[in-house]
Design a protein around this motif. Structure first.
Motif, short mmCIF file in Angstrom:
data_model
loop_
_atom_site.label_atom_id
_atom_site.label_comp_id
_atom_site.label_asym_id
_atom_site.label_seq_id
_atom_site.Cartn_x
_atom_site.Cartn_y
_atom_site.Cartn_z
N GLY A 398 0.82 -1.20 0.00
CA GLY A 398 0.00 0.00 0.00
C GLY A 398 0.85 1.25 0.00
O GLY A 398 2.03 1.22 -0.33
N LYS A 399 0.24 2.36 0.41
CA LYS A 399 0.94 3.65 0.32
C LYS A 399 2.13 3.73 1.27
O LYS A 399 3.07 4.50 1.03
N ILE A 402 5.21 2.69 -0.58
CA ILE A 402 5.53 3.69 -1.60
C ILE A 402 6.19 4.90 -0.95
O ILE A 402 7.18 5.44 -1.46
N LYS A 403 5.66 5.33 0.20
CA LYS A 403 6.26 6.48 0.89
C LYS A 403 7.66 6.16 1.39
O LYS A 403 8.54 7.02 1.38
N THR A 407 8.48 8.26 -2.60
CA THR A 407 7.69 8.56 -3.80
C THR A 407 6.27 8.91 -3.37
O THR A 407 5.74 8.32 -2.43
N SER A 408 5.65 9.84 -4.06
CA SER A 408 4.26 10.17 -3.82
C SER A 408 3.35 9.01 -4.26
O SER A 408 3.46 8.55 -5.40
N PRO A 409 2.48 8.49 -3.37
CA PRO A 409 1.55 7.42 -3.78
C PRO A 409 0.70 7.81 -4.97
O PRO A 409 0.44 6.98 -5.85
N ASP A 410 0.27 9.07 -5.02
CA ASP A 410 -0.54 9.52 -6.15
C ASP A 410 0.26 9.46 -7.45
O ASP A 410 -0.22 8.94 -8.47
N ILE A 413 0.68 5.82 -8.61
CA ILE A 413 -0.52 5.26 -9.25
C ILE A 413 -0.69 5.83 -10.65
O ILE A 413 -1.01 5.11 -11.61
N GLN A 476 4.09 15.56 -9.16
CA GLN A 476 3.86 16.25 -7.88
C GLN A 476 3.85 17.76 -8.06
O GLN A 476 3.03 18.46 -7.47
#
Length: 530
Positions: A398-399, A402-403, A407-410, A413, A476
């Protein structure tokens, strides 16, 4: 903010800045950059020429009038956005505009339909009371920057009213009833007793009475709500012709002036890991149902399934999804962790046998109107049958992971979507991601164009890490620009509207409008003809 007092919901409204109008130069530069990955050299050079012609010829006058509008309007975008993107659209709002919200996937606090509806309706009334008193804490970006709460004002007691040329949003003060739909019948349920809200146990009693009612629908009543699912003009004409007097007017008024709409659904839905399509069918049910068992014009329809699962179908013109999401989180938390249920699954509290009975709405629907209802139903059913939905629960990571990768989760994706699109189709396409502009007064959304030069370079590179970082940083930065009033799409949209008001023909804006989000602009050419 620094006084130590707890601010109220609207404490910061007057101090919020106005949405700024970006410069034409910046908008044109970013627009050309956004379409570069999608056009070949010849197409891009042609677009560049048209854009520069626009910047030199038509843009100065349009920009001047737009800046003038920004001085007197609270928000230079939002009124036009609501009118031209939502209310003037004449096509069905079901699927095309309305959106849905799901229940907790893995938890059902009770399998008793009436009890679950009782708790949740009571929690919604609590939320509404706090909303009216401004007692909710104002939302803040990053926990610091206050955001606009204007959209929350129309959450309850609100209905979209159909018109021939344009709809309008009707918002009323405190409404003391709701309307319930069950197996083709409409019931009016009072929400107050002795000057107070009904308790959850009392609401459960009222809803159980409706579930136990075995009367048949009146002629034309079963699919009546299909009028709100079909094209807007037939609905507007039918409303004027068949619902402007007598019992039809009184019953329709009861629906349109209710706090919100509740459907006691006769189906069972929800996520079941043993049933492959359970999530798909659940989503489709929330999105369109049977096309006649949700009142799509209400600000939202609460849907309670017979197995205790819930969901919401929301009309889009009055607010965006995060507003409904804020209410929904409060309601689910109150339902599960505050109100609770007895061991038998009923609402807690005594049963009041002295409650007035629910009132069944009466209708006198002639055959001609029933034909209009059936036509609307067929239009809506064709749309619903065309919805191909597949939901996938991804639980590998999950996020958090990624964090940890900085890295930005958004952004992660969005780059994954670009990669999937290219692997599937072999080409890129204009991609729309919504960001919010609620740091500005009456702000709604802005577009982030996530198909960029950097993202396409990453996808074509066999996924090099350095290009991934570069593409993620670019995304971002674009998101920050959109949130802080430097996006391009709302500016271009308003320039386009202004060109129609001033009868200025712009080849560049025509090309821009043809590339915007498909369901956003289709009707602008018709409704804005000089």
């Amino acid at each position: 903010m620094f006084s130590g007092r707890r601010p109220l919901l609207y404490s910061f409204q007057a101090s919020l800045p106005r949405l700024p109008v970006p410069s034409v130069d910046n908008t044109i530069t970013r627009y050309l950059e956004s379409v570069r990955p999608l056009l070949d050299d010849e197409q891009y050079n042609q677009m560049e020429v048209v854009a520069n012609d626009f910047k030199r010829d038509e843009a100065p006058k349009l920009q001047k009038y737009l800046i003038l509008k920004s001085w007197w309007a609270t928000n230079y975008v939002s009124d036009w956005w609501e009118e031209y993107i939502y209310l003037r659209g004449r096509s069905p709002i079901m699927v095309n505009s309305n959106f849905y919200t799901m229940d907790l996937l893995y938890v059902i606090p009770t399998h008793r339909q009436a009890a679950r509806a009782g708790n949740v309706v009571h929690a919604m009334l609590q939320y509404r009371r706090k909303l009216e008193r401004g007692e909710h804490a104002p939302l803040r970006a990053l926990g610091v920057v206050p955001m606009c709460s204007y959209q929350m004002e129309r959450m309850f007691n609100t209905t979209r009213i159909p018109g021939i040329e344009t709809d309008f949003v009707q918002h009323l003060s405190d409404r003391k009833h709701l309307v319930v739909y069950h197996k083709g019948r409409f019931f009016k349920v009072w929400l107050y007793y002795g000057g107070r809200h009904l308790w959850p146990s009392e609401l459960e009693t009222q809803f159980q009475r409706i579930l136990d009612d075995t009367t048949e629908p009146q002629p034309g009543e079963l699919k009546l709500a299909a009028l709100t699912a079909g094209n807007r003009v037939p609905w507007a004409r039918a409303r004027l012709k068949y619902f402007s007097q007598g019992v039809n007017k009184a019953s329709l008024e009861a629906i349109e002036t209710s706090a919100f709409f509740l459907t006691l659904d006769d189906e069972a839905h929800g996520y079941d890991p043993d049933k492959l399509r359970s999530l798909d069918l659940y989503a489709k049910s929330l999105l369109h149902g049977k096309c006649y068992d949700r009142w799509f014009d209400k600000s939202f329809t609460l849907i309670a399934y017979k197995n205790g699962k819930l969901g919401v179908n929301a009309e889009h013109s009055w607010a965006d999804a995060p507003i409904v999401g804020h209410m929904w989180e409060y309601v689910l938390a109150t339902d599960c962790f505050h109100l609770g249920y007895t061991e038998e699954g009923h609402c807690k509290g005594d049963i009041n046998k002295g409650l007035p009975p629910t009132a069944k709405l009466q209708w006198d629907i002639p055959l001609e109107c029933q034909e209009v209802i059936e036509d609307s139903y067929m239009v809506a059913k064709e749309i619903a049958d065309d919805v191909d939905f597949h939901g996938c629960l991804f639980d590998v990571f999950g996020k958090g992971l990624i964090k940890k990768s900085r890295t930005s989760p958004d952004a992660f994706i969005q780059l994954a979507l670009q990669l999937a699109q290219f692997r599937d189709k072999g080409e890129f396409c204009l991609t729309y991601e919504a960001s919010m502009t609620r740091m500005f007064r009456e702000g709604r959304t802005e577009t982030v164009r996530s198909c960029t030069i950097e993202s396409t370079a990453f996808v074509r590179s066999a996924q090099r890490l350095d290009l991934f970082r570069k593409a993620a940083d670019k995304h971002q930065n674009m998101y920050r620009l959109a949130m802080t009033g430097s996006g391009i799409d709302r500016h271009l949209f308003c320039l386009y509207i202004m060109s129609k008001y001033l009868n200025i023909d712009s080849p560049f804006l025509k090309q821009v409008s043809s590339l915007l989000k498909p369901h956003h602009i289709p009707h602008l050419q018709q409704v804005l003809q000089p």
